[in-house]
Write a protein that holds these residues in place. Structure first.
Motif, PDB file in Angstrom:
ATOM      1  N   VAL A  64       0.836  -1.200   0.000  1.00 58.02           N
ATOM      2  CA  VAL A  64       0.000   0.000   0.000  1.00 58.02           C
ATOM      3  C   VAL A  64       0.872   1.252   0.000  1.00 58.02           C
ATOM      4  N   LYS A  65       1.977   1.208   0.754  1.00 55.66           N
ATOM      5  CA  LYS A  65       2.911   2.340   0.718  1.00 55.66           C
ATOM      6  C   LYS A  65       3.465   2.523  -0.686  1.00 55.66           C
ATOM      7  N   GLN A  66       3.701   1.434  -1.388  1.00 55.60           N
ATOM      8  CA  GLN A  66       4.234   1.517  -2.753  1.00 55.60           C
ATOM      9  C   GLN A  66       3.238   2.196  -3.694  1.00 55.60           C
ATOM     10  N   ILE A  67       1.943   2.026  -3.441  1.00 60.02           N
ATOM     11  CA  ILE A  67       0.938   2.736  -4.235  1.00 60.02           C
ATOM     12  C   ILE A  67       1.147   4.241  -4.107  1.00 60.02           C
ATOM     13  N   ALA A  68       1.381   4.709  -2.884  1.00 54.13           N
ATOM     14  CA  ALA A  68       1.618   6.134  -2.644  1.00 54.13           C
ATOM     15  C   ALA A  68       2.913   6.594  -3.301  1.00 54.13           C
ATOM     16  N   LYS A  73       5.830   9.495  -7.577  1.00 56.84           N
ATOM     17  CA  LYS A  73       6.813   9.494  -8.672  1.00 56.84           C
ATOM     18  C   LYS A  73       6.174   9.923  -9.987  1.00 56.84           C
ATOM     19  N   LEU A  74       4.994   9.399 -10.260  1.00 62.21           N
ATOM     20  CA  LEU A  74       4.324   9.731 -11.516  1.00 62.21           C
ATOM     21  C   LEU A  74       3.926  11.201 -11.558  1.00 62.21           C
ATOM     22  N   ILE A 111       7.042  12.405   0.727  1.00 60.42           N
ATOM     23  CA  ILE A 111       7.861  13.624   0.837  1.00 60.42           C
ATOM     24  C   ILE A 111       9.258  13.386   0.263  1.00 60.42           C
ATOM     25  N   LYS A 112       9.840  12.228   0.546  1.00 60.55           N
ATOM     26  CA  LYS A 112      11.166  11.899  -0.004  1.00 60.55           C
ATOM     27  C   LYS A 112      11.151  11.910  -1.523  1.00 60.55           C
ATOM     28  N   GLU A 113      10.082  11.415  -2.127  1.00 61.52           N
ATOM     29  CA  GLU A 113       9.975  11.407  -3.588  1.00 61.52           C
ATOM     30  C   GLU A 113       9.889  12.820  -4.154  1.00 61.52           C
TER      31      GLU A 113
END
Length: 171
Positions: A64-68, A73-74, A111-113
């Motif tokens: 689920v974190k990867q969805i965010a 990124k996109l 935020i890191k992204e």
């Protein structure tokens, strides 16, 4: 949105905002809609709550974190490719139904992204979706997030209280 942009109907001191799920095809359509906007906030969200993870997504916390992260990124990639002036906003939908440390982890990953700066701050929105918490609990959750978000000086903290139980004003 296209009509407002194409007919130059957005005053220079107005920022429009659009809301999109963290789903690739919807994010791409969103950028088509805001191309050329003088100022636009692109608000992306995905649910992070226990119930949504287990019953809707059928995914674990990392998935689920990867969805965010993928959504963040996109947004960044498309903003670089699209005419306009964009600010980013992220919401962990169902924030009050999400474990606080996990909500923080997801928000910090986003935020890191985005790598905010003083000139290009990001917005983190904390929704009281379905008003699962009493106002004093929601306030404590907000305080915790505010104290622990990375790059806090470059993050605008936004709140989105609901009024399902009549506590919207108190929130």
């Amino acid at each position: 949105m296209r009509t407002l942009i194409e007919k130059d109907m957005i005053p220079d001191d107005v920022t429009v905002q659009v809301l999109t799920q963290a789903r690739e095809h919807i994010i791409k359509r969103t950028f088509e809609a805001v191309q050329g906007a003088p100022h636009a906030v692109i608000h992306v969200y995905n649910s992070t709550s226990v119930a949504q993870r287990e019953q809707v997504f059928k995914k674990d916390k990392e998935q689920v974190k990867q969805i965010a992260i993928d959504g963040a990124k996109l947004l960044k990639q498309l903003a670089d490719q699209t005419e306009g002036n964009f600010q980013f906003e992220y919401s962990p939908e169902s924030f009050t139904g999400t474990e606080i440390d996990y909500a923080l982890d997801v928000c910090n990953a986003v935020i890191k992204e985005w790598k905010p700066t003083p000139d290009r701050k990001v917005i983190i929105n904390l929704p009281a979706t379905v008003e699962m918490s009493l106002p004093h609990v929601y306030a404590s959750q907000i305080e915790y997030m505010s104290e622990h978000l990375i790059d806090r000086e470059n993050v605008i903290l936004s709140l989105h209280p609901h009024n399902d139980r009549g506590c919207g004003v108190a929130d």
